[in-house]
Design a protein around this motif. Structure first.
Motif, PDB file in Angstrom:
ATOM      1  N   ALA A  10       0.816  -1.222   0.000  1.00  0.00           N
ATOM      2  CA  ALA A  10       0.000   0.000   0.000  1.00  0.00           C
ATOM      3  C   ALA A  10       0.845   1.265   0.000  1.00  0.00           C
ATOM      4  CB  ALA A  10      -0.939   0.007   1.194  1.00  0.00           C
ATOM      5  N   THR A  11       2.168   1.137   0.166  1.00  0.00           N
ATOM      6  CA  THR A  11       3.052   2.299   0.190  1.00  0.00           C
ATOM      7  C   THR A  11       4.219   2.070  -0.759  1.00  0.00           C
ATOM      8  OG1 THR A  11       4.536   1.506   1.955  1.00  0.00           O
ATOM      9  CG2 THR A  11       2.465   2.578   2.640  1.00  0.00           C
ATOM     10  N   ALA A  12       5.002   3.118  -0.963  1.00  0.00           N
ATOM     11  CA  ALA A  12       6.171   3.026  -1.847  1.00  0.00           C
ATOM     12  C   ALA A  12       7.472   3.114  -1.056  1.00  0.00           C
ATOM     13  CB  ALA A  12       6.122   4.134  -2.895  1.00  0.00           C
ATOM     14  N   GLU A  13       7.442   2.722   0.197  1.00  0.00           N
ATOM     15  CA  GLU A  13       8.657   2.735   1.022  1.00  0.00           C
ATOM     16  C   GLU A  13       9.646   1.681   0.520  1.00  0.00           C
ATOM     17  OE1 GLU A  13       7.269   3.971   5.397  1.00  0.00           O
ATOM     18  OE2 GLU A  13       6.321   2.144   4.675  1.00  0.00           O
ATOM     19  N   PRO A  14      10.940   1.808   0.890  1.00  0.00           N
ATOM     20  CA  PRO A  14      11.948   0.870   0.391  1.00  0.00           C
ATOM     21  C   PRO A  14      11.603  -0.601   0.630  1.00  0.00           C
ATOM     22  CG  PRO A  14      13.031   2.744   1.389  1.00  0.00           C
ATOM     23  CD  PRO A  14      11.562   2.925   1.649  1.00  0.00           C
ATOM     24  N   LEU A  15      11.085  -0.920   1.816  1.00  0.00           N
ATOM     25  CA  LEU A  15      10.732  -2.315   2.090  1.00  0.00           C
ATOM     26  C   LEU A  15       9.589  -2.785   1.188  1.00  0.00           C
ATOM     27  CD1 LEU A  15      10.969  -2.554   5.987  1.00  0.00           C
ATOM     28  CD2 LEU A  15      12.483  -3.597   4.297  1.00  0.00           C
ATOM     29  N   SER A  16       8.663  -1.877   0.887  1.00  0.00           N
ATOM     30  CA  SER A  16       7.560  -2.229  -0.009  1.00  0.00           C
ATOM     31  C   SER A  16       8.067  -2.492  -1.419  1.00  0.00           C
ATOM     32  CB  SER A  16       6.527  -1.105  -0.025  1.00  0.00           C
ATOM     33  OG  SER A  16       5.935  -0.931   1.247  1.00  0.00           O
ATOM     34  N   VAL A  17       9.019  -1.670  -1.865  1.00  0.00           N
ATOM     35  CA  VAL A  17       9.603  -1.869  -3.197  1.00  0.00           C
ATOM     36  C   VAL A  17      10.304  -3.229  -3.257  1.00  0.00           C
ATOM     37  CG1 VAL A  17      11.307  -1.033  -4.854  1.00  0.00           C
ATOM     38  CG2 VAL A  17       9.833   0.599  -3.657  1.00  0.00           C
ATOM     39  N   SER A  18      11.043  -3.562  -2.207  1.00  0.00           N
ATOM     40  CA  SER A  18      11.741  -4.848  -2.174  1.00  0.00           C
ATOM     41  C   SER A  18      10.756  -6.009  -2.187  1.00  0.00           C
ATOM     42  CB  SER A  18      12.623  -4.933  -0.929  1.00  0.00           C
ATOM     43  OG  SER A  18      13.649  -3.961  -0.974  1.00  0.00           O
ATOM     44  N   PHE A  19       9.661  -5.852  -1.443  1.00  0.00           N
ATOM     45  CA  PHE A  19       8.642  -6.907  -1.431  1.00  0.00           C
ATOM     46  C   PHE A  19       8.034  -7.092  -2.814  1.00  0.00           C
ATOM     47  CE2 PHE A  19       4.177  -8.106  -1.284  1.00  0.00           C
ATOM     48  CZ  PHE A  19       4.234  -9.304  -0.585  1.00  0.00           C
TER      49      PHE A  19
END
Length: 357
Positions: free
Chosen positions: A103-112
């Protein structure tokens, strides 16, 4: 094998990585909820569920689809998840895959999401019968960059009054770009751009900005412009939001993991829909609507969302407040993915445009 001979992979969400599907030797084909079919999805899903999902299922149950080599679903909301469940019941012979979407574009979200794209690449490789190389993904990203560039050029020409047919024709081009081979579309758009020279008079039309989730019917835009408006800018999942440039770096690394990460970052940082947000600015959608409306010189804003879309309906109040503060009148419409629902609101649209004029 020509581009037109590529097997089709169906999709229904603007967060689908089209370049990855193309790199696997398939043609991405958006299942649009446009057409007139019997209401059959109500037999499987609750009445108060997204009309976008139900109309796509109606289309599938009416067997109004081309041959598909598979379907790629995106878990962007609960209704999309329910669509995959229903699809398996309706078309059990189809190969299907669901991608989970942060739901977000944070670094961990991008990696996921990069991990999800690698999983998708593995499945597509199995369906295609060969491994997808990083070079193939990069080349496909570049092809879609060309398509986005041509669509942006056409949109700018449309804003200057150079595209006959107005926003209805622009939407028809978006629909074609989502259902036709990318190489064919780039060539067709190149020819169209070369033919556009003279601008048309737009003095009598009132410029408006439109935003929302799903509005794929070109006739809906024609209806709004027949009321005296000119759609100077828009932001829809079935329009420009799907076609945002990957801007592939010339020196991108060749490892598949790096390419997947680059593609995931692109998908999560493109103009978002209401289900994706910035944790540091959760109400940013309101500011984005105001900024884009002002940038295109709109005198007012028309929002359109399908019924029962909680992410958008929950954000309408803050969008309305931001537009009021900016001095921009606002009209909110709800529909069911049929032109009938728009026709029923013609009087409201006409009164709104008359007020702006």
């Amino acid at each position: 094998m020509t581009e037109n001979d590529r097997p089709r992979i169906g999709f229904a969400c603007a967060y689908t990585p089209l370049a990855l599907i193309h790199a696997a030797g398939f043609m991405p084909y958006r299942i649009l909820p446009t057409g007139d079919w019997p209401d059959q999805a109500g037999q499987m899903l609750h009445d108060n569920l997204c009309p976008h999902v139900k109309r796509i299922l109606d289309r599938a149950m009416a067997d109004d689809l081309p041959d598909l080599a598979g379907m790629v679903f995106v878990n962007s909301c609960d209704a999309m998840r329910r669509m995959m469940d229903a699809w398996k019941k309706i078309r059990p012979q189809d190969r299907t895959l669901m991608i989970d979407l942060p739901a977000t574009a944070e670094p961990l979200s991008v990696s996921f999401l990069a991990g999800e794209f690698r999983r998708l690449a593995e499945v597509l490789s199995q369906w295609a019968g060969y491994d997808i190389s990083a070079d193939r993904i990069k080349n496909s990203m570049e092809q879609y960059d060309l398509l986005v560039s041509r669509l942006r050029d056409l949109h700018h020409m449309h804003q200057r009054g150079m595209l006959s047919g107005g926003s209805g024709r622009m939407q028809a081009l978006y629909n074609a770009a989502a259902t036709q081979p990318v190489e064919t579309m780039v060539a067709d758009l190149d020819r169209l751009i070369s033919e556009l020279t003279a601008a048309q008079s737009m003095d009598a039309a009132v410029p408006v900005f439109m935003f929302g989730n799903i509005l794929p019917d070109s006739a809906a835009f024609e209806l709004i412009e027949s009321c005296g408006a000119r759609v100077a800018g828009d932001d829809f999942c079935t329009g420009a939001r799907l076609f945002d440039a990957c801007e592939t770096p010339a020196a991108i690394k060749k490892e598949a993991e790096d390419v997947s990460h680059d593609l995931a970052r692109h998908v999560l940082t493109r103009p978002p829909c209401a289900r994706t947000f910035d944790p540091a600015a959760p109400l940013r959608i309101a500011g984005d609507v105001v900024d884009r409306a002002l940038a295109c010189g709109a005198k007012g804003v028309i929002g359109h969302t399908v019924k029962f879309c909680d992410p958008y309906l929950a954000r309408v109040p803050v969008v309305r407040e931001a537009l009021t503060a900016a001095g921009l009148p606002f009209l909110m419409l709800e529909g069911d993915c049929t032109l009938r629902s728009m026709e029923q609101q013609r009087t409201r649209i006409e009164a709104f445009i008359e007020m702006l004029g």
